[in-house]
Structure formats: C-alpha cells, structure tokens
Design an enzyme around this catalytic site. Structure first.
Site, PDB file in Angstrom:
ATOM      1  CG  ASP A 183      11.056  21.451 -85.685  1.00  0.00           C
ATOM      2  OD1 ASP A 183      11.029  22.231 -86.661  1.00  0.00           O
ATOM      3  OD2 ASP A 183      10.483  20.337 -85.690  1.00  0.00           O
ATOM      4  CG  HIS A 197      13.830  30.831 -90.497  1.00  0.00           C
ATOM      5  ND1 HIS A 197      13.654  29.627 -89.845  1.00  0.00           N
ATOM      6  CD2 HIS A 197      13.371  30.647 -91.760  1.00  0.00           C
ATOM      7  CE1 HIS A 197      13.117  28.748 -90.694  1.00  0.00           C
ATOM      8  NE2 HIS A 197      12.931  29.349 -91.855  1.00  0.00           N
ATOM      9  CG  LEU A 224      28.847  27.699 -74.070  1.00  0.00           C
ATOM     10  CD1 LEU A 224      28.134  26.613 -73.265  1.00  0.00           C
ATOM     11  CD2 LEU A 224      27.871  28.829 -74.392  1.00  0.00           C
TER      12      LEU A 224
HETATM   13  C1  IPE Z   1      13.409  25.149 -87.486  1.00  0.00           C
HETATM   14  O1  IPE Z   1      12.166  25.633 -87.821  1.00  0.00           O
HETATM   15  C2  IPE Z   1      14.529  25.849 -88.222  1.00  0.00           C
HETATM   16  C3  IPE Z   1      15.085  25.089 -89.355  1.00  0.00           C
HETATM   17  C4  IPE Z   1      14.961  23.806 -89.556  1.00  0.00           C
HETATM   18  C5  IPE Z   1      15.879  25.838 -90.327  1.00  0.00           C
HETATM   19  P1  IPE Z   1      11.361  25.113 -89.097  1.00  0.00           P
HETATM   20  O2  IPE Z   1      11.710  25.976 -90.242  1.00  0.00           O
HETATM   21  O3  IPE Z   1      11.605  23.656 -89.286  1.00  0.00           O
HETATM   22  O4  IPE Z   1       9.862  25.394 -88.646  1.00  0.00           O
HETATM   23  P2  IPE Z   1       8.578  24.477 -88.892  1.00  0.00           P
HETATM   24  O5  IPE Z   1       8.933  23.074 -88.502  1.00  0.00           O
HETATM   25  O6  IPE Z   1       8.236  24.608 -90.330  1.00  0.00           O
HETATM   26  O7  IPE Z   1       7.538  25.078 -87.999  1.00  0.00           O
HETATM   27 MG    MG Z   2      10.641  21.912 -88.725  1.00  0.00          MG
END
Ligand code: IPE
Ligand code: MG
Length: 237
Positions: free
Chosen positions: A16, A33, A127
């Site tokens: 996250d 991402h 793994l």
């Molecule tokens: C995690 O990062 C990746 C996914 C859930 C796809 P987020 O996209 O949730 O990032 P924040 O929580 O908005 O910072």
């Molecule tokens: Mg998030």
C-alpha cells in the site's frame, strides 16, 4: 549471545502507498505503481535470499475496480507488462506463480498470460509466489461456502461433516499454509479484506514506509519483529 532466528514459512504483504509515494514527489499515481512493481521485484529476490518459501502479495483488490478507469487501465497495463517480462526470470529462479482472485473481470489476454505463467512454473517449489489480484477475502469465503452447499445439496457431502478444514480446502489458497506474518505498508492498520480466514493467527506487522520504498531490509525487520512475538494460538504461554 547469539539467538536463532526462525524464518517464517509464509509472508503475506498488503502493498500500500503507491499513490501517496507519487504525490509526495509531485508525480502521477502511475509512477508510484511503476515503482511499486520495482519494490515487488526487490522483495521477491529478498524473500528468496532469506529462505522464505511462500510470499503472497495483495496487488489489486476487488474494490480497486472502482478506481477511475484510467488508473485501472494503468494497473492492468503494468500487470500485462509484469506477466510478460518477469515470468522467465521467476521460472529460472525456481519460483512457482499462483494468482488468486476473480479472473472473470480481466481482459482475455491477461487471463491467458496468467494461465501460461501458472502452467510454466507449476513444477517449481523454491519460492511460492502468489499474486492476489481482483481478490477479496469475503468473496473467497462466500465462494467456498457456496461450493460446500452445492455438494451438500447434491448429496455428496454431509453438512455435519463440514469443519474448518473443509472450508479451508475450498479456498483459492487450499494448497498454501496460513501466513505466519502479514505486513502492511504505508502506515494503514487494516487488513482490508485480505486473507481474512487465513490470517486468523498471523502476526500483523505495520510498516510506515510507502510500498515503493520497501525492500529486503524491511522484510528482514519484519522477520525480526515476528521473532519477538510469542505465538500462543490461544493457549497459555
Ligand atoms: C497500492 O497503492 C497499490 C494498489 C492498491 C493498486 P495505492 O494505489 O493504494 O496507494 P495509496 O493508498 O493511494 O497511497
Ligand atoms: Mg491504498
């Protein structure tokens, strides 16, 4: 004094904070991402080096389909790219890939990429990497309950014989051990529908870093934190 470190068999991670990582740098969420995918690569390598046999990561929840279409597109593009570019390397490392979640919502080419990756790596066991995508823990339990009910209705299963093991055996994770540790990055302290049934006795480790900054040393810290906890499974220590 030297102490022995127990390596957890199964580590699960809620990845996250990609969006906040990007925002903190004035970058688009897609950049977060992309860096998140890099962090996953580092973490997989680190897990192998630490001797962790099972690594399960939450990359996309069933609720994430509700994000703006552009972001969902970005994430699907990244997944395509990941499945195409990483599989040969994972296979060479002796990793087995599994994908858990509702595949019916993916584009057909992604469904095919997943099936190919799972087939290619089926014989590996160094793994076990499991990607939870389009995954929701409640949906998973509901599907398992429905499967048991269908067998009972068809007379193939005595309802009185249904126990925890029977339900466990109907989950996506039927052939995985329960996670010893569940890590969540970005400072959020929730499971958010991840491995609800499987995490009943997992140690929960919350890390303040955003996922794109996560790496092997953070995984090592989590292993040490796990070692500091005393697991009693409801019994007396
Ligand atoms: C995690 O990062 C990746 C996914 C859930 C796809 P987020 O996209 O949730 O990032 P924040 O929580 O908005 O910072
Ligand atoms: Mg998030």
């Amino acid at each position: 004094m030297s102490t022995t470190v127990t390596t957890p068999t199964h580590v699960a991670i809620v990845m996250d904070g990609n969006g906040r990582w990007a925002r903190a740098r004035g970058l688009p969420r897609a950049a977060g991402h992309r860096q998140g995918a890099e962090a996953l690569r580092r973490t997989i390598t680190g897990a192998g080096e630490l001797g962790i046999r099972y690594l399960t990561v939450f990359g996309f929840s069933s609720e994430n389909w509700n994000r703006p279409a552009g972001e969902v597109q970005d994430l699907m593009g990244l997944m395509r790219h990941y499945l195409r570019s990483e599989i040969a390397d994972l296979h060479a490392k002796g990793a087995r890939l599994r994908v858990i979640g509702d595949r019916s919502r993916f584009d057909p080419d992604i469904v095919a990429l997943i099936a190919n990756a799972e087939d290619l790596t089926r014989g590996n066991d160094k793994l076990n990497l499991t990607l939870a995508i389009s995954y929701g823990g409640r949906d998973e339990i509901v599907a398992a309950a429905r499967a048991l009910a269908a067998d009972a209705a068809a007379g193939k299963l005595d309802p009185k014989s249904i126990d925890a093991a029977a339900l466990t055996g109907r989950l996506f994770t039927a052939d995985l051990p329960d996670p010893d540790v569940v890590i969540r990055t970005s400072g959020e302290k929730r499971l958010s529908n991840f491995l609800l049934w499987q995490s009943a006795y997992s140690e929960l480790v919350f890390v303040d870093k955003y996922w794109p900054d996560f790496g092997k040393s953070d995984l090592e810290d989590a292993v040490h934190e796990f070692n500091r906890r005393e697991r009693r499974y409801g019994a007396v220590g």
